[in-house]
Design an enzyme around this catalytic site. Structure first.
Site, PDB file in Angstrom:
ATOM      1  N   LYS A 111       0.807  -1.214   0.000  1.00 35.80           N
ATOM      2  CA  LYS A 111       0.000   0.000   0.000  1.00 35.80           C
ATOM      3  C   LYS A 111       0.844   1.270   0.000  1.00 35.80           C
ATOM      4  O   LYS A 111       0.349   2.335  -0.342  1.00 35.80           O
ATOM      5  CB  LYS A 111      -0.969  -0.016   1.189  1.00 35.80           C
ATOM      6  N   LYS A 192      -6.843 -11.168  -5.503  1.00 39.37           N
ATOM      7  CA  LYS A 192      -7.923 -11.476  -4.566  1.00 39.37           C
ATOM      8  C   LYS A 192      -9.097 -10.522  -4.764  1.00 39.37           C
ATOM      9  O   LYS A 192      -8.895  -9.347  -5.074  1.00 39.37           O
ATOM     10  CB  LYS A 192      -7.331 -11.422  -3.155  1.00 39.37           C
ATOM     11  N   LYS A 195     -12.326  -4.988  -1.807  1.00 38.44           N
ATOM     12  CA  LYS A 195     -13.175  -3.794  -1.846  1.00 38.44           C
ATOM     13  C   LYS A 195     -12.649  -2.788  -2.861  1.00 38.44           C
ATOM     14  O   LYS A 195     -13.396  -2.007  -3.405  1.00 38.44           O
ATOM     15  CB  LYS A 195     -13.182  -3.115  -0.476  1.00 38.44           C
TER      16      LYS A 195
END
Ligand code: ADP
Ligand code: TRP
Length: 325
Positions: A111, A192, A195
């Protein structure tokens, strides 16, 4: 008997991966005073965020989790920032965590790599997660596979604190769902379902039945036409079979043997996903008519959570050397 805890960060929208990876394993076995489920709103501040969206989603997540089976009569149900002990313990645990340890977290590396303004809270987020878990003496943490490293860090922190300052914390372990610890994106089966990835590849719990069907029918498949459960060589089909198996309880290889072809498999998966999520959407619509009821449940959760959390923080402060007030 030890407690179970899991949390959900109000960024994006809850999806089928969240449901099978963490929501269902918790709500299927709720035991009064032993189960804790919460919205980890503080974690939503670790990346660029829109304040109004975080506030709105926090209430929405609470309603979806209730609709998905969180039962306030059997679980302590709360919003993380409503219980100040989470951040209080976070600081104490930062003092037993190494900078190198935090920096090594895979999620932190991923991230932070494309950002030139990385928030310190992104680095220390797994320590807050450790505080979430250790605060309630949770021995079991049902989460998807992507959270393994964070639960291991919570374990290391608990063991280190206990060894240095005395036995304050229960050492937690991760609980994996029997299937579906890692549901993949329908459009890109190599990543994966998440969201934040493609809307086309993510089956959101609040998507309409038509949208869910459309996404499943357009799911990426693999070259060839055989329906076989072979995650290494046929990731698209294996993912559809995993989803089907999570919905019906049937073994993925057995489900493969019964399927006619790709189109037939996709129809079966769409039906199963809609049947699984229909009750959630209906209950969510009912709760949406009464947001005050959701707020009331959250207020009650804070009171019950603080009874446990207050004692843990007091014990941790005493052990680490702080003078009682
Ligand atoms: P996301 O990655 O979609 O932002 P979170 O990181 O907030 O979701 O995850 C909430 C919970 O759902 C965690 O326990 C996580 O491990 C689990 N989870 C997330 N995505 C999946 C997935 N694709 N398959 C299984 N579990 C998942
Ligand atoms: N970090 C988790 C996620 O992003 C959410 C979370 C926060 C959590 N605190 C937790 C999960 C404690 C389990 C236990 O998915």
């Amino acid at each position: 008997m030890s407690r179970r805890i899991t949390g959900f960060t109000p960024s994006g929208e809850l999806h089928l991966g969240n449901y099978f990876g963490a929501i269902k394993p918790l709500v299927d076995e709720q035991i009064p005073d032993r189960s804790i489920i919460f919205v980890s709103d503080l974690h939503a501040l670790t990346l660029d965020h829109d304040p109004a969206a975080v506030r709105r989603r926090t209430l929405e997540f609470a309603a979806v989790l209730l609709a998905a089976g969180a039962d306030p009569a059997r679980s302590i149900f709360l919003v993380q920032s409503h219980v100040p002990e989470h951040t209080e313990l976070h600081y104490l645990l930062e003092s037993v965590t190494g900078y190198g340890e935090a920096r090594r977290m895979i999620q932190f590396k991923e991230k932070s790599k494309d950002s030139d303004r990385v928030r310190v809270s992104l680095l220390t987020y797994p320590v807050l997660m450790a505080a979430d878990i250790l605060l309630y003496h949770a021995g079991e943490v049902p989460v998807g596979a992507d959270q393994r490293q964070h639960v291991e860090l919570a374990r290391d922190i608990a063991e280190r604190f206990n060894a240095a300052y005395g036995p304050v914390f229960t050492v937690p372990r991760m609980v994996n769902p029997p299937v579906a610890a890692r549901i993949m994106d329908l459009a890109r089966p190599a990543v994966k379902m998440s969201k934040s990835t493609s809307p086309a590849g993510t089956l959101r719990l609040l998507d309409s039945p038509d949208t869910l069907r459309h996404k499943v029918m357009r799911a990426a498949t693999d070259p060839g036409s055989a329906v076989e459960y072979d995650p290494g060589n046929r990731p698209g089909i294996a993912n559809l079979l995993t989803i089907l198996s999570a919905c019906t309880g049937e073994d993925p290889a057995d489900a493969a043997a019964r399927s006619g072809g790709y189109a037939d498999l996709k129809r079966t998966v769409a039906d199963a996903v809609i049947a699984t999520t229909d009750p959630i959407r209906h209950r969510y619509a009912d709760l949406g008519r009464d947001p005050e009821a959701v707020r009331k449940i959250l207020q009650d959760g804070v009171i019950r959570a603080r009874l446990i959390a207050g004692n843990t923080v007091a014990a941790a402060k005493r052990a680490i050397g702080l003078l009682p007030a």
